[in-house]
Design a protein around this motif. Structure first.
Motif, PDB file in Angstrom:
ATOM      1  N   VAL A   1       2.775   6.970  -6.624  1.00 43.28           N
ATOM      2  CA  VAL A   1       1.929   8.072  -7.113  1.00 43.28           C
ATOM      3  C   VAL A   1       2.516   9.411  -6.679  1.00 43.28           C
ATOM      4  CG1 VAL A   1      -0.355   9.150  -6.931  1.00 43.28           C
ATOM      5  CG2 VAL A   1      -0.158   6.664  -7.252  1.00 43.28           C
ATOM      6  N   LEU A   2       2.929   9.523  -5.416  1.00 43.29           N
ATOM      7  CA  LEU A   2       3.543  10.769  -4.930  1.00 43.29           C
ATOM      8  C   LEU A   2       4.844  11.076  -5.662  1.00 43.29           C
ATOM      9  CD1 LEU A   2       2.919  10.458  -1.095  1.00 43.29           C
ATOM     10  CD2 LEU A   2       1.889  12.113  -2.670  1.00 43.29           C
TER      11      LEU A   2
ATOM     12  N   VAL B   1       0.835  -1.209   0.000  1.00 42.22           N
ATOM     13  CA  VAL B   1       0.000   0.000   0.000  1.00 42.22           C
ATOM     14  C   VAL B   1       0.869   1.258   0.000  1.00 42.22           C
ATOM     15  CG1 VAL B   1      -1.630   1.355   1.390  1.00 42.22           C
ATOM     16  CG2 VAL B   1      -2.023  -1.092   1.012  1.00 42.22           C
ATOM     17  N   ILE B   2       1.865   1.300   0.864  1.00 41.74           N
ATOM     18  CA  ILE B   2       2.716   2.491   0.941  1.00 41.74           C
ATOM     19  C   ILE B   2       3.580   2.617  -0.310  1.00 41.74           C
ATOM     20  CG2 ILE B   2       4.572   3.634   2.245  1.00 41.74           C
ATOM     21  CD1 ILE B   2       1.723   3.688   3.527  1.00 41.74           C
ATOM     22  N   LEU B   3       4.045   1.510  -0.853  1.00 42.53           N
ATOM     23  CA  LEU B   3       4.813   1.573  -2.096  1.00 42.53           C
ATOM     24  C   LEU B   3       3.948   2.121  -3.225  1.00 42.53           C
ATOM     25  CD1 LEU B   3       7.613   0.956  -3.303  1.00 42.53           C
ATOM     26  CD2 LEU B   3       6.715  -1.289  -3.947  1.00 42.53           C
ATOM     27  N   GLY B   4       2.708   1.664  -3.317  1.00 42.26           N
ATOM     28  CA  GLY B   4       1.800   2.166  -4.354  1.00 42.26           C
ATOM     29  C   GLY B   4       1.490   3.641  -4.186  1.00 42.26           C
TER      30      GLY B   4
ATOM     31  N   GLY C   1       6.887  14.600  -7.005  1.00 38.64           N
ATOM     32  CA  GLY C   1       8.346  14.584  -7.031  1.00 38.64           C
ATOM     33  C   GLY C   1       9.001  14.041  -5.769  1.00 38.64           C
ATOM     34  N   VAL C   2       8.268  13.260  -4.974  1.00 38.88           N
ATOM     35  CA  VAL C   2       8.866  12.639  -3.795  1.00 38.88           C
ATOM     36  C   VAL C   2       9.946  11.679  -4.278  1.00 38.88           C
ATOM     37  CG1 VAL C   2       8.432  11.111  -1.824  1.00 38.88           C
ATOM     38  CG2 VAL C   2       6.768  12.876  -2.437  1.00 38.88           C
TER      39      VAL C   2
ATOM     40  N   GLY D   1      13.955   6.910  -3.436  1.00 34.44           N
ATOM     41  CA  GLY D   1      14.554   6.285  -2.259  1.00 34.44           C
ATOM     42  C   GLY D   1      13.710   6.496  -1.020  1.00 34.44           C
ATOM     43  N   ASP D   2      13.138   7.696  -0.902  1.00 32.01           N
ATOM     44  CA  ASP D   2      12.245   7.986   0.226  1.00 32.01           C
ATOM     45  C   ASP D   2      11.031   7.070   0.192  1.00 32.01           C
ATOM     46  OD1 ASP D   2      13.943  10.138   0.883  1.00 32.01           O
ATOM     47  OD2 ASP D   2      12.799  11.519  -0.382  1.00 32.01           O
ATOM     48  N   VAL D   3      10.465   6.901  -0.977  1.00 34.71           N
ATOM     49  CA  VAL D   3       9.281   6.056  -1.149  1.00 34.71           C
ATOM     50  C   VAL D   3       9.599   4.616  -0.777  1.00 34.71           C
ATOM     51  CG1 VAL D   3       7.752   5.039  -2.895  1.00 34.71           C
ATOM     52  CG2 VAL D   3       8.172   7.510  -2.884  1.00 34.71           C
TER      53      VAL D   3
END
Length: 175
Positions: free
Chosen positions: A75-76, A68-71, A81-82, A85-87
């Motif tokens: 999108v972010l 869920v967070i990866l998906g 522009g997030v 690596g942060d994602v």
């Protein structure tokens, strides 16, 4: 499962995750990059330690947190522009969070984002600090090393979960 309590599970996670989080902070400050190896290591820690300290069903469902967070992060990344690596690091940290406590994460992240941003901007304005770390890329970039806030969030969450008697007013009892 070893039959551990939620607090013991959180303490095990904290001991294993904290060094990775410190590395992420250093790497993001110095290079403005969170290496994929850091996220893979978090996933490995959760795969092994999580299997040992969490009930099997809880451990299995928590892998959904990663997806869920990866998906959402993807999108972010595309829309806002997030950093990739942060994602990936945030997604790798997600399985350590109990679904019942997920509403706490945005609050922790907001606090760490504001604090880390203020401290980073203050530190880079101090010549003595800059002289000690002259090769840190984050001092000269306009963007911010978000790994500081992400790492701080997961470590703080695990501290709260490991020691709920200290932070009980903010924290539900389950990890």
């Amino acid at each position: 499962m070893l039959g551990t309590s939620p607090q013991t599970a959180a303490l095990v996670f904290l001991v294993l995750v904290a060094p990775v989080a410190l590395y992420v902070c250093w790497s993001d400050l110095k290079f403005m990059k969170i290496r994929n190896a850091a996220g893979r290591l978090l996933l490995l820690i959760f795969a092994v330690a999580g299997f040992l300290v969490l009930p099997a069903e809880v451990w299995a469902w928590r892998w959904l947190h990663y997806a869920v967070i990866l998906g959402a992060g993807f999108v972010l990344h595309l829309v806002a522009g997030v950093g990739a690596g942060d994602v990936k690091f945030a997604a790798a940290a997600a399985p350590f969070v109990a679904v019942e406590q997920a509403p706490l994460i945005p609050l922790l992240f907001a606090a760490f984002l504001l604090g880390a941003f203020a401290m980073h901007r203050a530190a880079r304005a101090i010549p003595a600090v800059r002289r000690q770390t002259p090769d840190w890329v984050s001092w000269t970039r306009k963007d911010f090393p978000m790994g500081l806030a992400i790492a701080g969030t997961i470590v703080a969450y695990l501290v709260f979960a490991a020691f709920p008697e200290t932070y009980g007013a903010f924290f539900p009892s389950k990890i």
